[in-house]
Design an enzyme around this catalytic site. Structure first.
Site, mmCIF file in Angstrom:
data_model
loop_
_atom_site.group_PDB
_atom_site.id
_atom_site.type_symbol
_atom_site.label_atom_id
_atom_site.label_comp_id
_atom_site.label_asym_id
_atom_site.label_seq_id
_atom_site.Cartn_x
_atom_site.Cartn_y
_atom_site.Cartn_z
ATOM 1 N N CYS A 1 16.211 48.031 22.895
ATOM 2 C CA CYS A 1 15.901 48.271 21.696
ATOM 3 C C CYS A 1 16.918 48.681 20.980
ATOM 4 C CB CYS A 1 14.526 48.681 21.422
ATOM 5 S SG CYS A 1 13.304 47.757 22.379
ATOM 6 N N CYS B 1 1.292 48.889 16.330
ATOM 7 C CA CYS B 1 2.344 48.474 17.061
ATOM 8 C C CYS B 1 3.316 47.219 16.355
ATOM 9 C CB CYS B 1 1.863 47.425 18.324
ATOM 10 S SG CYS B 1 0.750 48.480 19.466
ATOM 11 N N LYS C 1 7.657 48.221 12.325
ATOM 12 C CA LYS C 1 6.361 47.796 12.017
ATOM 13 C C LYS C 1 6.166 46.721 10.916
ATOM 14 C CE LYS C 1 2.260 47.823 12.354
ATOM 15 N NZ LYS C 1 2.433 46.426 12.222
ATOM 16 N N HIS D 1 10.999 43.245 14.849
ATOM 17 C CA HIS D 1 11.634 43.695 15.825
ATOM 18 C C HIS D 1 12.152 42.778 16.557
ATOM 19 C CE1 HIS D 1 13.260 46.682 18.499
ATOM 20 N NE2 HIS D 1 12.125 46.712 19.378
#
Lengths: 482, 390
Positions: B86, B209, B331, B335
């Site tokens: 990431c 998440c 969030k 992502h």
């Protein structure tokens, strides 16, 4: 007759139960007479993991050193794989010496007694483990009766490290007989199939069992009337047949009642008669009759004289029985297996190199700083030196440092089927106790519930399947054992 | 050593785009970056390209950098791919800065992309899972949600807090994301929504998440020499720090902090001659709500265990003393793994050039970006200040 004796017995039965009444309410029938409830294994349990549980208990309670075990006999009608010897992994999981002699006994429920006979016929120290989890179609008598459990015995004729206790103690076979009689079709499983079945010809099935077991008992040079046994352990495909067979042989049914397990555990297949034997030994019965039966048909009977066997039996049930749908989920009936995506690829050669860590938490000790590294490869976790580690095993106990419950949507693909069958599961980091008071933190899956700070111990369970190969490893459960 | 400047930055919206390919997304982001430079740049100026992507879906694991740069007409330009889970995008920016500072290039494309929504959820989790520690950690049945949930459990246990701080992160970042037209989940949520969301990995709920997203983001990094004769906006890169750590969480000394983040931040602060007090706002890696709390403490925004107080006091709100994730963060903004780190710099560029619209941070002159790979196996921190032409 051999001077071999049973010195110790261990047993393990999964704690969850499915009650007969629950099945009756769900299906409108329950076809296993004399059974009030059956043991149901967790989705990550199989005959190998249950064998480890029973084996550990027998070895821990036996008055021998584990390294003196020379032979291992494993019996089951439901091995994890149709073809592939499970005993090398069982040896590793139990921490036994890799050079010992192993044998696998299968093909009928008599396999357990045959494994015991194989151990008793040879000199030296042997571990006998019978473990089974019969399965039938959901609407059959075989499935209604099907339980799960494992039993293990340490047998030896060479004494143990505790000479004063071992001398003269144990259970020794006084008489033995075997009878065969061709009775095809009573109970069988075709190659490649999961479910055991039978033709369901009630009178024929009953005759095959009663006649063969009765003849084996009758062939013993032993007068049951003048010397009634204290306990009788008979193969129990349901809760009635062992009584019928005993009665036919002139044995008082009262001698079965103290050790019969089928009523509360169900049919444990190859472990059935031996599980009753273990209970009889724990009850300190002095004269014990053992009778095993396998479809085909073949029966073996023995008379044992018991002067003291150490036992460690974990056969109790949880207070809360399973609902029928929970049992179906466990069985895999309501899920479709592993979804697309698969697991992170860990090749079998890579996996094999990690087996000492998966099975026994082998850790590396740094020769420079004495720090512990898990797994024992690469640079030292403590001092970063590239060294050659010496190897030690961590304690199988530890303390929970972090934990989460993986709910729906949180499981990687290779664990989705487990989650579908067993519900949400916990994953934790555990600080395992190492030499010198050090701890080594290792991620592990959890059996049951726990919190940060809880003390836990390892259990061998199935982790996942990849490329058709079952991967086993340590999980943890809160101590003390249930 | 020459300074490095961000002279352009652009991104696609983050979200689910079944009609787009990874190449078309990259093109859109690249064109947006060129456009942000007010027309003073063209592909012929580019000396180097560094592309961050995990390669989710396995669609172009090899040569995935040149696969997108040739698509936008940069054939012939040296191009390499950065893979650091990431943090791939953030490390691509760092590599671009290094190329400029070394004197080997005057204008470098730092890009990132990912397509994550064109496959089943299980397949997506497969790809996320192989970014973590695969032989031990994953085989306890965890994905990143599970690993961060373990960190959350340890944090709650150590500091005796409940899940409300996690939910405050969600509420704040959704509020910010609701003002960001590029956000994947650009809607507000309430504290009750966040607390009562479906459990994913206890104690984390769905609102704790981040989503998995499609998207691309491109940053143009230039040298001081390039700025001569360049009239467009420029944001100076004052500090860069990076660090690695064990891939698996269990191998670390702490579960209530990410040591790689702390090391990366300290390196960046030292290089920039700045302290946390000098930061006007931050774009931090909030893949899970607990990660934002840990970031506050790892980056020195507050002391250990004080992140919940910072949140409750509103210090990191858009109008607080130290706004965090004005873009909505991972969030709410989304992502798309390889594009996340470059996307953070896009937000910094917009904020420091006064182009952030409704979510503009008032009087922001400096900013920090923080990008984490996995659960902390890699981390990279950049410090920026408003520069020439702004």
């Amino acid at each position: 007759m051999s001077t071999q004796r049973i010195l110790a017995a261990g047993a393990y039965v999964p704690a969850d139960r499915l009650e007969a009444e629950t099945v009756r309410r769900a299906l409108g029938r329950f076809d296993a007479p004399g059974i009030s409830q059956v043991a149901v294994p967790d989705p990550d349990e199989d005959t190998l993991t249950m064998a480890v549980e029973a084996g550990i208990r027998a070895l821990e309670t036996a008055p021998i050193d584990t390294e003196t075990v020379e032979r291992l006999a494993f019996a089951t009608t439901t091995p994890p794989m149709d073809e592939e010897d499970p005993t090398p992994r069982l040896v590793s999981m139990l921490g036994l010496e890799s050079g010992l002699e192993t044998s696998v006994h299968t093909a009928s429920t008599l396999a357990g007694c045959r494994a015991l006979e194989a151990a008793l016929d040879r000199s030296g120290t042997a571990l006998v483990v019978a473990s089974d989890v019969p399965r039938g179609a959901p609407d059959t008598a075989i499935e209604h009766a099907a339980g799960a459990g494992a039993v293990a015995f340490v047998c030896s004729d060479v004494g143990g490290h505790d000479e004063t206790r071992v001398a003269g103690e144990g259970a020794q076979v006084l008489e033995r007989s075997t009878v065969t009689s061709p009775y095809p079709g009573t109970r069988f499983r075709r190659r490649g199939e999961h479910d055991t079945t039978g033709l369901g010809i009630t009178a024929y099935d009953r005759q095959a069992f009663t006649e063969t077991v009765g003849e084996a008992l009758g062939a013993l040079a032993f007068d049951f009337e003048s010397r009634p046994p204290d306990a009788t352990a008979i193969q129990a495909p349901d809760g009635k047949r062992p009584y019928r067979a005993a009665s036919a042989a002139g044995i008082d049914s009262a001698s079965l009642e103290g050790c019969v397990t089928v009523h509360d555990v169900g049919d444990t297949g190859a472990a059935s008669a031996l599980l009753s034997l273990a209970v009889a030994l724990e009850n300190d019965a002095e004269t014990i009759v053992l009778a095993g039966y396998g479809s085909g048909a073949v029966a073996t009977a023995m008379v044992l004289e018991n002067t003291g066997v150490t036992t460690s039996l974990d056969v109790g049930a949880d207070d809360e029985p399973l609902r029928y749908e929970e049992a179906l989920r466990r069985r895999g009936t309501l899920s479709s297996g592993e979804p697309d995506g698969g697991g992170a690829y860990v090749s079998i050669p890579t996996w094999r190199r990690s087996i000492p860590q998966r099975h026994r938490l082998e850790v590396g000790v740094c020769p420079d700083c004495s720090g512990l590294t898990f797994p024992p490869e690469g640079a030292c976790d403590e001092c970063d030196s590239l060294v050659t580690f010496t190897l030690e095993e961590l304690s199988r106990t530890g303390t929970v440092e972090a934990v989460t419950t993986i709910e729906q949507g949180g499981a990687p693909p290779e664990f989705v089927d487990q989650q579908a069958r067993g519900g949400a599961y916990r994953s934790a980091i555990v600080g395992f106790d190492g030499p010198g008071g050090e701890t080594v933190s290792i991620p592990t899956q959890v059996i049951g519930a726990l919190e940060i700070g809880d003390r836990v111990e390892t259990r061998i369970r199935r982790l996942y399947d990849q490329e058709g190969v079952i991967r086993y490893g340590c999980k943890v459960a809160r101590v003390p054992r249930s | 050593m020459t300074s490095a400047y961000v002279v352009g930055a652009g991104q696609t919206p983050f979200g689910a785009f079944p009609d787009a390919s990874y190449r078309s997304l990259f093109r859109d982001a690249y064109e947006a970056a060129l456009e942000s430079a007010d027309g003073d740049l063209s592909s012929s100026d580019v000396d180097e390209a560094v592309i961050g992507t995990l390669g989710v879906g396995g669609r172009q694991l090899g040569l995935s950098g040149p696969a997108v740069t040739e698509h936008v007409g940069l054939s012939g330009v040296p191009c390499s791919r950065i893979e650091n889970a990431c943090a791939a995008g953030g490390f691509a920016v760092r590599q671009a800065v290094q190329a400029v500072q070394s004197g080997m290039a005057d204008l470098v494309v730092a890009g990132g992309f990912e397509v994550m929504t064109d496959m089943s959820g299980d397949l997506t989790k497969y790809w996320l899972g192989v970014s973590g520690e695969t032989e031990w950690e994953r085989l306890t049945g965890t994905t990143f949600a599970g690993v961060y949930a373990q960190m959350a459990s340890a944090y709650m246990n150590r500091y005796d807090v409940d899940t409300e701080p996690f939910s405050r992160v969600a509420v704040k970042n959704h509020d910010n994301g609701a003002a960001n037209p590029d956000a994947h989940l650009g809607f507000p949520c309430s504290l009750e929504d966040a607390e009562g969301g479906p459990a994913v990995a206890d104690p984390l709920t769905l609102y704790h998440c981040c989503p998995t997203s499609d998207g691309a983001a491109v940053v143009l990094v230039a040298s001081e020499a390039f700025l001569e004769g360049y009239d467009g906006p420029a944001v100076r890169v004052r500090g860069v720090g990076a660090a690695s750590d064990t891939v698996g969480l269990a191998d670390r000394d702490t579960y209530t902090g990410i040591p790689a983040s702390e090391r990366a931040a300290n390196t960046a602060y030292e290089m920039a001659d700045m302290t946390p007090d000098d930061v006007d706002f931050g774009e931090v890696h909030d893949c899970f709500a607990i990660a934002e709390l840990l970031a506050y403490e790892d980056l020195g925004f507050c002391g250990r265990g004080e992140a919940p107080r910072l949140l409750e006091a509103g210090e990191t709100d858009l109008d607080g003393s130290l706004p965090v994730n004005p873009s909505g963060g991972l969030k709410s903004k989304g992502h798309p793994i390889g594009a996340t780190g470059t996307g953070q710099v896009v937000e910094v560029f917009k904020q420091l050039t006064g182009r952030a619209g409704e979510r503009q941070v008032s009087n922001a002159a400096t900013a920090l970006t923080h990008n984490v790979g996995g659960s902390g196996g890699a981390a990279v921190v950049h410090l920026f200040e408003r520069g020439a032409g702004v």
